[in-house]
Design a protein around this motif. Structure first.
Motif, PDB file in Angstrom:
ATOM      1  N   PHE A 129      14.014  -6.844  -0.638  1.00  0.00           N
ATOM      2  CA  PHE A 129      15.163  -6.007  -0.994  1.00  0.00           C
ATOM      3  C   PHE A 129      14.871  -5.068  -2.170  1.00  0.00           C
ATOM      4  O   PHE A 129      15.399  -3.961  -2.230  1.00  0.00           O
ATOM      5  N   ASN A 130      14.048  -5.513  -3.120  1.00  0.00           N
ATOM      6  CA  ASN A 130      13.805  -4.662  -4.297  1.00  0.00           C
ATOM      7  C   ASN A 130      12.380  -4.114  -4.371  1.00  0.00           C
ATOM      8  O   ASN A 130      12.005  -3.450  -5.331  1.00  0.00           O
ATOM      9  N   MET A 131      11.588  -4.388  -3.330  1.00  0.00           N
ATOM     10  CA  MET A 131      10.169  -4.003  -3.341  1.00  0.00           C
ATOM     11  C   MET A 131       9.981  -2.503  -3.595  1.00  0.00           C
ATOM     12  O   MET A 131       9.182  -2.095  -4.433  1.00  0.00           O
ATOM     13  N   TYR A 132      10.731  -1.693  -2.868  1.00  0.00           N
ATOM     14  CA  TYR A 132      10.559  -0.245  -2.983  1.00  0.00           C
ATOM     15  C   TYR A 132      10.884   0.219  -4.397  1.00  0.00           C
ATOM     16  O   TYR A 132      10.110   0.972  -5.007  1.00  0.00           O
ATOM     17  N   ASP A 133      12.013  -0.217  -4.937  1.00  0.00           N
ATOM     18  CA  ASP A 133      12.435   0.227  -6.268  1.00  0.00           C
ATOM     19  C   ASP A 133      11.468  -0.241  -7.353  1.00  0.00           C
ATOM     20  O   ASP A 133      11.170   0.508  -8.296  1.00  0.00           O
ATOM     21  N   VAL A 134      10.978  -1.475  -7.232  1.00  0.00           N
ATOM     22  CA  VAL A 134      10.032  -1.995  -8.223  1.00  0.00           C
ATOM     23  C   VAL A 134       8.744  -1.174  -8.201  1.00  0.00           C
ATOM     24  O   VAL A 134       8.231  -0.737  -9.240  1.00  0.00           O
ATOM     25  N   CYS A 135       8.229  -0.933  -7.012  1.00  0.00           N
ATOM     26  CA  CYS A 135       6.981  -0.174  -6.900  1.00  0.00           C
ATOM     27  C   CYS A 135       7.167   1.275  -7.333  1.00  0.00           C
ATOM     28  O   CYS A 135       6.275   1.858  -7.958  1.00  0.00           O
ATOM     29  N   LEU A 136       8.327   1.853  -7.038  1.00  0.00           N
ATOM     30  CA  LEU A 136       8.581   3.232  -7.458  1.00  0.00           C
ATOM     31  C   LEU A 136       8.589   3.337  -8.981  1.00  0.00           C
ATOM     32  O   LEU A 136       8.027   4.284  -9.555  1.00  0.00           O
TER      33      LEU A 136
END
Length: 281
Positions: free
Chosen positions: A211-218
């Protein structure tokens, strides 16, 4: 001429590959070129494709003809084939770049044929400047002056067609672009690719959920220095492995089809075997 242009549709070649469907060629021969067939101007379906491509060169240099010419006359002739990957239709922001290549740097080619309008060009170049090191406008030699008046940082390449010969000239070199938008770059990457960028720079992947993978990596992307992020981005894209060396083994008229469909040698040979059959109407 538009009918000839439609021959080089990836949809048509996908049906040929999957179903052995040659109707996209048979219908055109029956409608436009049955007399040429009777005169022996071509015998196989591959002969007919070469005939149609030649007609496009003489009379209707469309986007496919331009893309194929860039592959044949620029990319294959002037780049290290083992270390270069190229893509047809690469989405960047709100735009789709006609042809892109990635080597030690990134380069895009935006095609503007005689039939095209420069209306959308400004927005396209704005998007490309957020990602690519060098940006080029590729146009017919008769249109060069018009496009030299566009963005001064974008290069201009002219396609010349003289007595059946094709060649390209760089009428203005591109200025290297040092802008690099982390969010635009990440949207161009697959999940494993942007994770590989994060791991390569930081040495690890942080704990995260689906759920938060994209935001964390961004967030981590945005903290990587732009020049280094650009390098890692290119490495990630090149991991897709489609290098252009394989295209040199294919018929020069079909190289853009092969690139767009990401054809391997086996699939390409399947297509060629069918195209080598004598025409039956």
């Amino acid at each position: 001429m538009r009918s000839y242009a439609g021959i080089f549709s990836t949809t048509a070649f996908a049906k040929l590959l999957k179903l052995g469907d040659l109707s996209f060629l048979q219908s055109r021969i029956a409608k436009y070129d049955s007399r040429a067939l009777e005169k022996g101007q071509f015998e196989s379906y591959l002969d007919y494709i070469k005939f149609a491509y030649n007609q496009l060169g003489k009379n209707y240099r469309n986007e496919y003809f331009f893309k194929n010419s860039i592959i044949n006359e620029a990319i294959i002739k002037h780049y290290s084939l083992k270390n270069t990957v190229a893509f047809s239709e690469f989405k960047v922001g709100k735009s789709v770049a006609d042809l892109t290549l990635f080597n030690g740097y990134s380069k895009t080619f935006e095609i503007k044929t005689k039939m095209d309008s420069p209306k959308r060009l400004k927005g396209q170049l704005t998007d490309y400047k957020k990602l690519f090191n060098f940006n080029y406008i590729v146009t017919d030699s008769s249109q060069t002056e018009k496009y030299l008046k566009e963005d001064e940082h974008s290069g201009v390449i002219a396609l010349h067609y003289t007595k059946g010969k094709i060649y390209l000239t760089e009428d203005r070199p591109a200025t290297e672009n040092h802008n690099f938008d982390a969010e635009i770059a990440m949207k161009c990457l697959r999940t494993k690719e942007y994770q590989s960028v994060v791991k390569a720079y930081y040495g690890y992947l942080p704990q995260m959920t689906s759920f938060n993978m994209y935001d964390v990596c961004l967030g981590l992307f945005k903290d990587i220095p732009p020049r280094r992020l650009n390098e890692l981005f290119i490495e990630a894209i090149k991991s897709r492995k489609f290098n252009i060396e394989i295209l040199t083994k294919f018929e020069l008229e079909l190289r853009q089809v092969a690139l767009a469909m990401n054809l391997n040698q086996k699939k390409y040979q399947n297509i060629i075997d069918q195209l080598n059959n004598p025409i039956k109407l």
